[in-house]
Design an enzyme around this catalytic site. Sequence first.
Site, PDB file in Angstrom:
ATOM      1  N   GLY A  82      37.187  19.200  39.892  1.00 32.77           N
ATOM      2  CA  GLY A  82      36.267  19.507  40.980  1.00 32.77           C
ATOM      3  C   GLY A  82      35.896  18.282  41.787  1.00 32.77           C
ATOM      4  O   GLY A  82      35.831  18.334  43.024  1.00 32.77           O
TER       5      GLY A  82
ATOM      6  N   TYR B  78      38.446  31.581  25.065  1.00 31.93           N
ATOM      7  CA  TYR B  78      38.864  30.858  26.272  1.00 31.93           C
ATOM      8  C   TYR B  78      39.970  31.617  26.989  1.00 31.93           C
ATOM      9  O   TYR B  78      39.922  31.812  28.214  1.00 31.93           O
ATOM     10  CB  TYR B  78      39.331  29.457  25.910  1.00 31.93           C
ATOM     11  CG  TYR B  78      39.766  28.635  27.107  1.00 31.93           C
ATOM     12  CD1 TYR B  78      38.852  28.279  28.087  1.00 31.93           C
ATOM     13  CD2 TYR B  78      41.094  28.237  27.263  1.00 31.93           C
ATOM     14  CE1 TYR B  78      39.240  27.529  29.202  1.00 31.93           C
ATOM     15  CE2 TYR B  78      41.491  27.488  28.354  1.00 31.93           C
ATOM     16  CZ  TYR B  78      40.559  27.135  29.327  1.00 31.93           C
ATOM     17  OH  TYR B  78      40.959  26.401  30.432  1.00 31.93           O
TER      18      TYR B  78
END
Length: 292
Positions: free
Chosen positions: A27, A163
Amino acid sequence: MTKWTAADIADQQGRTFVVTGANSGLGEVAARALAKAGAHVVLACRDTTKGDAVARTIGDNAEVRRLDLADLASVRDFAAGIGSVDVLVNNAGVMAVPRRKTVDGFEMQIGTNHLGHFALTGLLLAKITDRIVTMSSTAHKMGSIDLDDLNWENRKYNRWSAYGQSKLANLLFTYELQRRLAAAGSSVKAVAAHPGYASTNLQAHTESVQDKLMAVGNRIFAQSAEMGALPMLYAAAVPDVAGGSYLGPDGLFEQRGHPKVVGSNEKSRDEKTAGALWSLSENLTGVEYTFA
């Protein structure tokens, strides 16, 4: 698309991007690249101290807003404070963490990686002008969606299966969102991406010996975060990306390389499961989508 890099991002002056989890890892790399290309980037971070430190090094094109995807009240507050957005990048996530719950009682991985972003996208949808990019993973291939026990309340918890479920949910969400946008005649696109095997701090929070093993793997096998962010950046910034596309690295087993359109497994394309997951997600988050 061959050998596309962040240097190929077209001028983004006048455009606004929201990037979740932009205080570190992929990010942060994406936020830097987009801001360098002229975009105004909102760093949506749970840890605003780290976000502020990143924003100071980026300069005037970056601002920090607090967003905790594991808290739906925080998601609603964040969305209420955001104006028009060209691109939403659903990047933040957790991987293989010990069993724990979000503020709203969801299993942490499905709650953060899918439900938090599902709520955020729904709350921002009317403000988004171009596209929604959601990060998945090759780990979607080891996931299964248990619609009767999405939050692992009745199953023995397995961190990697949880996950995988969350990353499969990211793809089911993206493809279903694209179908609904297209049916509504919207020009907004939904796109997914995955980074391959990229060296970031995502692998450092299992709170187990696996942290040390993955740290070794990061040094020996992984590509850089700068390379890992390329599929996300391509998905977010290249004008002619088709809605419903899935971008990943072009190397062996999609683990490293430059961005290309890649495939996903049969489970991710199951429209019946996608529709059921959508309805369940609306019920759990209390966010109902409205398509103009």
